[in-house]
Motif scaffolding. Structure first.
Motif, PDB file in Angstrom:
ATOM      1  N   LEU A 156       0.830  -1.201   0.000  1.00  3.75           N
ATOM      2  CA  LEU A 156       0.000   0.000   0.000  1.00  3.75           C
ATOM      3  C   LEU A 156       0.867   1.255   0.000  1.00  3.75           C
ATOM      4  N   SER A 157       1.941   1.233   0.811  1.00  2.00           N
ATOM      5  CA  SER A 157       2.842   2.386   0.876  1.00  2.00           C
ATOM      6  C   SER A 157       3.534   2.614  -0.463  1.00  2.00           C
ATOM      7  N   ASN A 158       3.986   1.516  -1.085  1.00  2.00           N
ATOM      8  CA  ASN A 158       4.651   1.635  -2.384  1.00  2.00           C
ATOM      9  C   ASN A 158       3.694   2.168  -3.449  1.00  2.00           C
ATOM     10  N   ALA A 159       2.447   1.695  -3.410  1.00  6.22           N
ATOM     11  CA  ALA A 159       1.465   2.144  -4.389  1.00  6.22           C
ATOM     12  C   ALA A 159       1.181   3.631  -4.234  1.00  6.22           C
ATOM     13  N   ARG A 160       1.090   4.076  -2.998  1.00 12.54           N
ATOM     14  CA  ARG A 160       0.845   5.499  -2.747  1.00 12.54           C
ATOM     15  C   ARG A 160       2.027   6.348  -3.217  1.00 12.54           C
ATOM     16  N   ALA A 161       3.245   5.831  -2.964  1.00 11.47           N
ATOM     17  CA  ALA A 161       4.436   6.577  -3.384  1.00 11.47           C
ATOM     18  C   ALA A 161       4.492   6.681  -4.909  1.00 11.47           C
ATOM     19  N   THR A 162       4.166   5.582  -5.606  1.00 10.45           N
ATOM     20  CA  THR A 162       4.156   5.583  -7.064  1.00 10.45           C
ATOM     21  C   THR A 162       3.110   6.553  -7.602  1.00 10.45           C
ATOM     22  N   LEU A 163       1.937   6.524  -6.985  1.00 11.16           N
ATOM     23  CA  LEU A 163       0.858   7.410  -7.414  1.00 11.16           C
ATOM     24  C   LEU A 163       1.255   8.869  -7.225  1.00 11.16           C
ATOM     25  N   ALA A 164       1.920   9.159  -6.098  1.00  8.51           N
ATOM     26  CA  ALA A 164       2.333  10.533  -5.817  1.00  8.51           C
ATOM     27  C   ALA A 164       3.357  11.018  -6.842  1.00  8.51           C
ATOM     28  N   ARG A 165       4.249  10.100  -7.306  1.00  9.28           N
ATOM     29  CA  ARG A 165       5.280  10.494  -8.270  1.00  9.28           C
ATOM     30  C   ARG A 165       4.708  10.706  -9.665  1.00  9.28           C
ATOM     31  N   THR A 166       3.693   9.912 -10.011  1.00  7.96           N
ATOM     32  CA  THR A 166       3.197   9.924 -11.392  1.00  7.96           C
ATOM     33  C   THR A 166       1.946  10.761 -11.591  1.00  7.96           C
ATOM     34  N   ALA A 167       1.324  11.176 -10.512  1.00 12.84           N
ATOM     35  CA  ALA A 167       0.065  11.921 -10.638  1.00 12.84           C
ATOM     36  C   ALA A 167       0.311  13.271 -11.296  1.00 12.84           C
ATOM     37  N   THR A 168      -0.594  13.652 -12.173  1.00 18.39           N
ATOM     38  CA  THR A 168      -0.521  14.959 -12.837  1.00 18.39           C
ATOM     39  C   THR A 168      -1.208  16.000 -11.965  1.00 18.39           C
ATOM     40  N   PRO A 169      -0.507  17.094 -11.643  1.00 20.07           N
ATOM     41  CA  PRO A 169      -1.135  18.116 -10.806  1.00 20.07           C
ATOM     42  C   PRO A 169      -2.390  18.659 -11.482  1.00 20.07           C
ATOM     43  N   ARG A 170      -3.427  18.844 -10.698  1.00 17.68           N
ATOM     44  CA  ARG A 170      -4.646  19.418 -11.239  1.00 17.68           C
ATOM     45  C   ARG A 170      -5.362  20.189 -10.157  1.00 17.68           C
ATOM     46  N   GLU A 171      -6.280  20.967 -10.598  1.00 20.77           N
ATOM     47  CA  GLU A 171      -7.002  21.808  -9.645  1.00 20.77           C
ATOM     48  C   GLU A 171      -7.778  20.938  -8.662  1.00 20.77           C
ATOM     49  N   ALA A 172      -7.613  21.273  -7.391  1.00 19.67           N
ATOM     50  CA  ALA A 172      -8.295  20.491  -6.359  1.00 19.67           C
ATOM     51  C   ALA A 172      -9.798  20.672  -6.468  1.00 19.67           C
TER      52      ALA A 172
END
Length: 372
Positions: free
Chosen positions: A143-159
């Protein structure tokens, strides 16, 4: 993933050796150290930072309870702790206290048998608890690894504002199946992590709850009596270890005695219900078994029962809950995040027979909602 580190604490060389050998034989676990009493263990906990401690209760200088109390004073995050207990009234009372102080689980020390037989008994009792901890660590690592990967690859967008939870989400699922009427009995199946979960939930129930509560907590003889006595001091309802022939009464919680099975039967007066305590065989390697109790409740309270499945290893209770579900009972399950071990609630939840999945903190309120 690195193996989980285990500190073995016991005042006898024999048990340190036996427990250490069992731990070493479990893939994904290793012994990082041993200690002869709680005082030595304090130093080694700081040095080795173990993931798990196997802890004897009765030791010289500083016993297991004193060690737990000392660890709580430090404010440090406790590693998982499995108590090694004697099958006596004193041992049962001390074990319940240890669980209240934060122990994860317990196993009983063999009282008879050859050396080889006793080693096998300890292996059989200890391995599932250690394996559950290894699986939990693997899950949290993924779960921690998946979250870290998601954080690195996520495209910034308006909240955007988070949408409100919908009734279809598992933790807010509403009861859509027709139920005959308000529940007239509550029955609970629970195992690893159960004493603490029950101590958090049952005191929230009012004295005038108006229905009986039946509980299967996986424990050996003696320990269930100690658990009932401890809970009784904390609760507005009465809590006792069940005896054969006990009538089901509003505001009375009956805990199935360890080493026995408990079922519901009609009283000879044709009006009341009572419990029968039997020596029927174990089910799912459990005696008492939640399945055994749930089946009888399904038969005697068609459309008028609440079945609750909570923290614990294995799948005991699943088949019994299926029958209760078919007979119109309301089924509640503890959510994964608040479970010590997410085993027993997992299968009913994934099978879709639970009407509501709730955290431990909300279980009493959800229970009361089924009685109206």
């Amino acid at each position: 993933m690195d193996p989980i580190k285990v500190l073995v604490v016991d005042d006898t060389i024999l048990y340190r050796k036996v427990v250490g050998d069992v731990i070493a034989s479990i893939p994904g676990a290793e012994v990082c150290g041993t200690a002869a009493n709680g005082r030595f263990a304090l130093t080694k906990i700081k040095t080795f930072k173990p993931d798990l401690i196997t802890l004897d209760i009765e030791m010289p200088e500083m016993n297991g309870l004193e060690l737990l109390e000392e660890l709580r004073k430090t404010g440090m995050k406790l590693p998982r702790i499995i108590m090694l207990s004697t099958l006596t009234t004193t041992g049962g009372d001390m074990t319940i206290r240890a669980l209240e102080l934060g122990a994860f689980d317990f196993i009983t020390k063999p009282q008879s048998g050859t050396a080889a037989e006793n080693v096998e008994k300890i292996r059989t009792r200890l391995t599932p608890a250690v394996t559950a901890l290894i699986q939990e660590k693997k899950f949290r690592s993924r779960l921690s690894n998946a979250r870290a990967t998601l954080a690195r690859t996520a495209t910034p967008r308006e909240a955007k504002p988070k949408p409100a939870a919908t009734p279809a989400s598992p933790s807010h699922r509403r009861i859509t199946r027709p139920v005959s009427r308000a529940s007239e009995v509550v029955t609970i199946g629970i195992s690893t992590g159960g004493p603490n979960a029950l101590a958090a939930m049952l005191p929230k129930l009012p004295a005038d709850i108006g229905v009986p509560v039946l509980i299967v907590q996986h424990m050996p003889p003696v320990f269930t009596k100690s658990l009932a006595a401890s809970l009784n001091t904390k609760c507005a309802i009465e809590v006792k270890e069940a005896e054969d022939g006990d009538l089901l009464k509003p505001g009375l919680a009956l805990i199935a005695p360890g080493g026995k099975q408990m079922r519901v039967e009609a009283h000879r007066d044709g009006i009341h219900r009572m419990v029968r305590i039997t020596n029927d065989p174990p089910e799912n390697s459990c005696r008492p078994s939640a399945d055994y109790l749930f089946r009888s409740v399904a038969d005697h309270y068609v459309g008028r029962a609440t079945g609750i499945i909570m923290t614990g290893m294995g799948q005991d209770g699943f088949k019994g809950l299926q029958k209760m579900h078919e007979n119109g009972a309301v089924i509640l399950a503890q959510d994964e995040a608040s479970c010590t071990v997410y085993g027993m609630p997992k299968a009913p939840t994934e099978a879709g027979i639970t009407d509501k999945v709730v955290p431990l903190s909300d279980m009493a309120r959800a229970l009361m909602g089924t009685l109206k």
